[in-house]
Design a protein around this motif. Structure first.
Motif, PDB file in Angstrom:
ATOM      1  N   ASN A 258       0.803  -1.228   0.000  1.00  0.00           N
ATOM      2  CA  ASN A 258       0.000   0.000   0.000  1.00  0.00           C
ATOM      3  C   ASN A 258       0.836   1.278   0.000  1.00  0.00           C
ATOM      4  N   LEU A 259       2.146   1.144   0.079  1.00  0.00           N
ATOM      5  CA  LEU A 259       3.008   2.318   0.183  1.00  0.00           C
ATOM      6  C   LEU A 259       3.032   3.079  -1.137  1.00  0.00           C
ATOM      7  N   SER A 260       2.518   4.317  -1.127  1.00  0.00           N
ATOM      8  CA  SER A 260       2.421   5.113  -2.356  1.00  0.00           C
ATOM      9  C   SER A 260       3.060   6.491  -2.227  1.00  0.00           C
ATOM     10  N   LYS A 261       3.365   6.931  -1.013  1.00  0.00           N
ATOM     11  CA  LYS A 261       3.978   8.232  -0.798  1.00  0.00           C
ATOM     12  C   LYS A 261       5.256   8.025   0.004  1.00  0.00           C
ATOM     13  N   GLU A 262       6.401   8.252  -0.648  1.00  0.00           N
ATOM     14  CA  GLU A 262       7.696   8.025  -0.015  1.00  0.00           C
ATOM     15  C   GLU A 262       8.541   9.293  -0.142  1.00  0.00           C
ATOM     16  N   PHE A 263       8.916   9.877   0.990  1.00  0.00           N
ATOM     17  CA  PHE A 263       9.658  11.126   1.018  1.00  0.00           C
ATOM     18  C   PHE A 263      10.976  10.896   1.766  1.00  0.00           C
ATOM     19  N   TYR A 264      12.074  10.959   1.027  1.00  0.00           N
ATOM     20  CA  TYR A 264      13.368  10.619   1.600  1.00  0.00           C
ATOM     21  C   TYR A 264      14.372  11.757   1.398  1.00  0.00           C
ATOM     22  N   PRO A 265      15.462  11.764   2.181  1.00  0.00           N
ATOM     23  CA  PRO A 265      16.511  12.770   1.957  1.00  0.00           C
ATOM     24  C   PRO A 265      17.406  12.355   0.798  1.00  0.00           C
ATOM     25  N   ALA A 266      17.999  13.324   0.147  1.00  0.00           N
ATOM     26  CA  ALA A 266      19.037  13.001  -0.835  1.00  0.00           C
ATOM     27  C   ALA A 266      20.188  12.325  -0.097  1.00  0.00           C
ATOM     28  N   PRO A 267      20.823  11.329  -0.708  1.00  0.00           N
ATOM     29  CA  PRO A 267      21.913  10.627  -0.025  1.00  0.00           C
ATOM     30  C   PRO A 267      23.016  11.576   0.434  1.00  0.00           C
ATOM     31  N   ARG A 268      23.683  11.188   1.486  1.00  0.00           N
ATOM     32  CA  ARG A 268      24.733  12.016   2.080  1.00  0.00           C
ATOM     33  C   ARG A 268      25.826  12.345   1.070  1.00  0.00           C
ATOM     34  N   GLU A 269      26.093  11.434   0.149  1.00  0.00           N
ATOM     35  CA  GLU A 269      27.152  11.643  -0.842  1.00  0.00           C
ATOM     36  C   GLU A 269      26.816  12.740  -1.846  1.00  0.00           C
ATOM     37  N   SER A 270      25.596  13.282  -1.788  1.00  0.00           N
ATOM     38  CA  SER A 270      25.196  14.362  -2.700  1.00  0.00           C
ATOM     39  C   SER A 270      25.807  15.706  -2.304  1.00  0.00           C
ATOM     40  N   TYR A 271      26.434  15.776  -1.144  1.00  0.00           N
ATOM     41  CA  TYR A 271      26.901  17.045  -0.610  1.00  0.00           C
ATOM     42  C   TYR A 271      28.419  17.047  -0.475  1.00  0.00           C
ATOM     43  N   SER A 272      28.971  18.235  -0.596  1.00  0.00           N
ATOM     44  CA  SER A 272      30.397  18.411  -0.345  1.00  0.00           C
ATOM     45  C   SER A 272      30.640  18.380   1.156  1.00  0.00           C
ATOM     46  N   SER A 273      31.906  18.376   1.552  1.00  0.00           N
ATOM     47  CA  SER A 273      32.233  18.373   2.977  1.00  0.00           C
ATOM     48  C   SER A 273      31.766  19.641   3.674  1.00  0.00           C
ATOM     49  N   GLN A 274      31.493  20.691   2.881  1.00  0.00           N
ATOM     50  CA  GLN A 274      30.978  21.941   3.443  1.00  0.00           C
ATOM     51  C   GLN A 274      29.443  21.989   3.453  1.00  0.00           C
ATOM     52  N   GLY A 275      28.802  20.896   3.031  1.00  0.00           N
ATOM     53  CA  GLY A 275      27.339  20.845   3.049  1.00  0.00           C
ATOM     54  C   GLY A 275      26.685  21.438   1.821  1.00  0.00           C
ATOM     55  N   VAL A 276      27.453  21.678   0.760  1.00  0.00           N
ATOM     56  CA  VAL A 276      26.902  22.238  -0.475  1.00  0.00           C
ATOM     57  C   VAL A 276      26.390  21.109  -1.361  1.00  0.00           C
ATOM     58  N   LEU A 277      25.190  21.269  -1.864  1.00  0.00           N
ATOM     59  CA  LEU A 277      24.603  20.252  -2.738  1.00  0.00           C
ATOM     60  C   LEU A 277      25.331  20.243  -4.081  1.00  0.00           C
ATOM     61  N   LEU A 278      25.795  19.072  -4.487  1.00  0.00           N
ATOM     62  CA  LEU A 278      26.491  18.898  -5.756  1.00  0.00           C
ATOM     63  C   LEU A 278      25.514  18.313  -6.764  1.00  0.00           C
ATOM     64  N   GLN A 279      25.053  19.167  -7.681  1.00  0.00           N
ATOM     65  CA  GLN A 279      23.976  18.746  -8.581  1.00  0.00           C
ATOM     66  C   GLN A 279      24.373  17.560  -9.453  1.00  0.00           C
ATOM     67  N   GLY A 280      25.588  17.552  -9.962  1.00  0.00           N
ATOM     68  CA  GLY A 280      26.028  16.447 -10.797  1.00  0.00           C
ATOM     69  C   GLY A 280      26.068  15.141 -10.024  1.00  0.00           C
ATOM     70  N   ARG A 281      26.575  15.216  -8.814  1.00  0.00           N
ATOM     71  CA  ARG A 281      26.628  14.027  -7.964  1.00  0.00           C
ATOM     72  C   ARG A 281      25.225  13.531  -7.624  1.00  0.00           C
ATOM     73  N   LEU A 282      24.342  14.458  -7.333  1.00  0.00           N
ATOM     74  CA  LEU A 282      22.958  14.086  -7.025  1.00  0.00           C
ATOM     75  C   LEU A 282      22.313  13.381  -8.213  1.00  0.00           C
ATOM     76  N   ALA A 283      22.566  13.891  -9.419  1.00  0.00           N
ATOM     77  CA  ALA A 283      21.988  13.258 -10.611  1.00  0.00           C
ATOM     78  C   ALA A 283      22.472  11.814 -10.760  1.00  0.00           C
ATOM     79  N   GLN A 284      23.769  11.568 -10.467  1.00  0.00           N
ATOM     80  CA  GLN A 284      24.307  10.205 -10.520  1.00  0.00           C
ATOM     81  C   GLN A 284      23.594   9.295  -9.527  1.00  0.00           C
ATOM     82  N   LEU A 285      23.428   9.792  -8.324  1.00  0.00           N
ATOM     83  CA  LEU A 285      22.803   8.988  -7.277  1.00  0.00           C
ATOM     84  C   LEU A 285      21.327   8.731  -7.582  1.00  0.00           C
ATOM     85  N   GLN A 286      20.658   9.736  -8.148  1.00  0.00           N
ATOM     86  CA  GLN A 286      19.263   9.538  -8.541  1.00  0.00           C
ATOM     87  C   GLN A 286      19.148   8.437  -9.588  1.00  0.00           C
TER      88      GLN A 286
END
Length: 442
Positions: free
Chosen positions: A349-377
């Protein structure tokens, strides 16, 4: 119109988008004529005056054969004869909803309540829903003392109250014996205000709420270390429980998992309850307790780590009724996300799933890396394909608490659609032991 109305029910609230004192005076003038027997009570047709603006069309309701007692709908038919037969002198019922949000009490409501209070033998005031916002507490007290509080079914408080104020409100809460839904939003009580007597004065009122089904509390810092005081006062089974942004202790969660009132829980939201220093078994036991019934589960911003998530996955995989699950605002690795998708794949029955972007999507300074996020997606989508089920998940792009809804909802969902449910892959025990590894991703 009030004096001549030929039906049982008059839904005037649908005509008063912005009610004011002049309108009320005209209405009450008509009622005066009815109640002082200028219209003989045995010939009187009107028994229910509804001043709630339900959003429904007046002209589709005007004939009045409605279920005026419903808190959510006025459309269920009732017998006019059953309303009148054998009770010619029964008080006329007036239905309203209250929202106290001005610096001073609204002139319309003040006049109406006082007029009805002076005629309490002739009129029965029914208020199903009460919302309290920005209004001086002394005005709230004066206003509520004029009302029959036992008819309230939903109460929502959106005020910043100290514990001392909450304890003064407590006796009124105890009179709201029919309340089914209680919401205390933004009740930011000082964490330094620890007065045991005032906590007991508030929590003990729950002994009187025999119909309570939904309980929601946001920022109730006074509950830290004493959640059990409310839990042991609950006399009914809850359907929904929300405790948000509160520094609960491990002992609090232990008491919650042992509470009989959550055995039939459909909704559980503990967003903002930080569990970093708790033993993983505590959250695991709680999920096992609600697994058979829970529909909606919210664990946003709980500072859940990989090890804690992995510990609760077996219990999570038993939540076969689960429809919505949210983990936004937690920092989880790609490996933990893989295991999460595996263990939730068998929930039909699970139809709504809201999760965080994986930790590897961010630099060590906490900046979201769009290219890395696209790979992980892309990697997560491949996992969905291997699982072979039609499924859509949403990722939040912020690792921080209170992430923006705009940031979250405007992200592209990760979806996999298969052609036929006949090709769904069975999830055997052996399959659950598969480890996904993608070159360049993890």
């Amino acid at each position: 119109m009030v004096r001549a109305w030929p039906f049982v029910h008059l839904p005037l609230g649908g005509l008063m988008h912005t009610p004011h004192k002049g309108t009320v005076e005209a209405i009450l003038g008509g009622l005066n004529a009815l109640l002082t027997h200028k219209v003989h009570p045995r010939r009187r047709k009107l028994w229910v005056l509804n001043l709630r603006n339900t959003g429904q069309n007046f002209w589709s309701m005007w004939s009045g054969d409605m279920d005026h007692g419903s808190s959510s709908s006025l459309m269920a038919p009732v017998s006019e004869g059953s309303l009148r037969k054998g009770r010619p002198l029964t008080p006329l019922e007036v239905f309203i909803e209250l929202c106290l949000k001005e610096r001073t009490m609204d002139e319309f409501l003040t006049y109406l309540i006082r007029w009805i209070a002076d005629r309490k033998d002739l009129i029965h005031l029914c208020c199903k829903k009460l919302m309290i916002e920005s209004i001086p507490f002394k005005n709230i007290m004066k206003f509520l003392h004029l009302m029959p509080l036992d008819s309230l079914q939903e109460v929502q408080v959106n005020c910043i109250w100290q514990l001392s104020t909450l304890s003064l409100f407590a006796p009124l809460l105890g009179q709201m014996r029919s309340v089914q839904r209680l919401i205390l939003s933004h009740s930011c009580v000082s964490a330094f205000e620890e007065q045991e007597q005032q906590v007991v004065q508030f929590t003990s009122q729950f002994l009187k709420l025999h119909h309570l089904r939904d309980l929601s509390m946001e920022c109730p810092f006074f509950l830290r270390g004493c959640l059990d005081q409310i839990l042991r006062c609950l006399k009914t089974g809850l359907e929904n429980l929300t405790i948000m942004h509160c520094l609960l202790t491990e002992s609090d969660l232990t008491h919650l998992s042992q509470c009989p009132s959550i055995s039939q829980l459909k909704g559980l939201d503990l967003s903002g309850v930080v569990v970093t220093n708790f033993r993983s078994a505590v959250l695991q036991i709680l999920l096992e307790k609600v697994a058979a019934t829970v529909w909606e589960l919210g664990l946003d911003e709980c500072a859940i780590l990989d090890s804690q998530l992995e510990a609760v996955l077996p219990a999570l995989s038993l939540c076969f009724q689960l429809r919505s699950f949210s983990l936004r605002g937690n920092i989880l690795s790609m490996a933990a996300m893989e295991k999460l998708l595996l263990h939730t794949a068998g929930l039909p029955n699970l139809s709504k799933e809201f999760y965080p972007a994986p930790r590897e999507s961010y630099s060590s300074q906490g900046v979201l890396l769009q290219g890395r996020l696209a790979q992980l997606q892309a990697g997560l989508k491949e996992i969905l394909k291997v699982l072979g089920q039609p499924r859509t998940i949403w990722l939040s792009s912020s690792p921080f608490f209170h992430c923006s809804d705009d940031i979250f909802y405007h992200m592209e969902p990760i979806a996999y659609h298969c052609n036929s449910s006949a090709f769904l892959m069975p999830l055997t025990k052996a399959f659950l032991e598969i480890k996904f590894r993608y070159s360049g991703i993890v």
